[in-house]
Design a protein around this motif. Sequence first.
Motif, PDB file in Angstrom:
ATOM      1  N   GLU A  15     -29.086  17.037  -1.835  1.00 13.87           N
ATOM      2  CA  GLU A  15     -28.556  16.126  -2.572  1.00 13.87           C
ATOM      3  C   GLU A  15     -29.822  15.496  -2.948  1.00 13.87           C
ATOM      4  N   VAL A  37     -10.576  17.019   1.964  1.00 14.98           N
ATOM      5  CA  VAL A  37     -11.519  16.343   2.933  1.00 14.98           C
ATOM      6  C   VAL A  37     -11.385  15.045   2.684  1.00 14.98           C
ATOM      7  N   GLN A  96     -23.632  23.062   8.331  1.00 18.79           N
ATOM      8  CA  GLN A  96     -23.444  23.296   7.043  1.00 18.79           C
ATOM      9  C   GLN A  96     -24.761  22.369   6.491  1.00 18.79           C
ATOM     10  N   TYR A 128     -19.868  22.219  10.691  1.00 19.16           N
ATOM     11  CA  TYR A 128     -19.208  23.031   9.786  1.00 19.16           C
ATOM     12  C   TYR A 128     -17.652  23.096  10.445  1.00 19.16           C
ATOM     13  N   ARG A 141     -24.323  19.083   8.297  1.00 15.77           N
ATOM     14  CA  ARG A 141     -22.873  18.668   8.558  1.00 15.77           C
ATOM     15  C   ARG A 141     -22.360  19.594   9.539  1.00 15.77           C
ATOM     16  N   TYR A 166     -22.115  13.104  17.197  1.00 18.18           N
ATOM     17  CA  TYR A 166     -21.359  13.813  16.297  1.00 18.18           C
ATOM     18  C   TYR A 166     -20.506  15.173  16.846  1.00 18.18           C
ATOM     19  N   GLU A 179     -12.359  11.307   4.874  1.00 18.55           N
ATOM     20  CA  GLU A 179     -13.311  10.522   5.537  1.00 18.55           C
ATOM     21  C   GLU A 179     -14.347  11.749   6.155  1.00 18.55           C
ATOM     22  N   ARG A 180     -14.738  12.854   5.396  1.00 14.66           N
ATOM     23  CA  ARG A 180     -15.611  13.766   5.885  1.00 14.66           C
ATOM     24  C   ARG A 180     -15.018  14.760   6.879  1.00 14.66           C
ATOM     25  N   LYS A 181     -13.542  14.714   7.072  1.00 14.52           N
ATOM     26  CA  LYS A 181     -12.888  15.641   7.940  1.00 14.52           C
ATOM     27  C   LYS A 181     -12.010  16.544   7.003  1.00 14.52           C
ATOM     28  N   ASN A 182     -11.851  17.778   7.441  1.00 16.14           N
ATOM     29  CA  ASN A 182     -10.908  18.527   6.596  1.00 16.14           C
ATOM     30  C   ASN A 182      -9.395  18.454   7.297  1.00 16.14           C
TER      31      ASN A 182
END
Length: 80
Positions: free
Chosen positions: A39, A63, A35, A48, A46, A26, A65-68
């Motif tokens: 849940e 956001v 971060q 940041y 995750r 990752y 696919e979990r990317k900014n």
Amino acid sequence: MKATGIVRQLDQLGRIVIPKELRNTYDLREKDSIQIFVEGEDIILRKYQPACIFCNDATDIVVFERKNICRNCLNKLKEL
């Protein structure tokens, strides 16, 4: 959520070590910010990333696919 089979214990200060394999997978490096999300009964960590992964602009972020990604870069991608 995918189980890794990795179990770690908290130390006396409540810290855990993220295994090297996961850090490499990752792209987590020393001094990276993480971060923390909750849940239900799950704790989610995750990397940041507050700004667009392409241009580093932090305004109007979406956001995907979990990317900014900023809307400007997103529109450029749509044109391709």
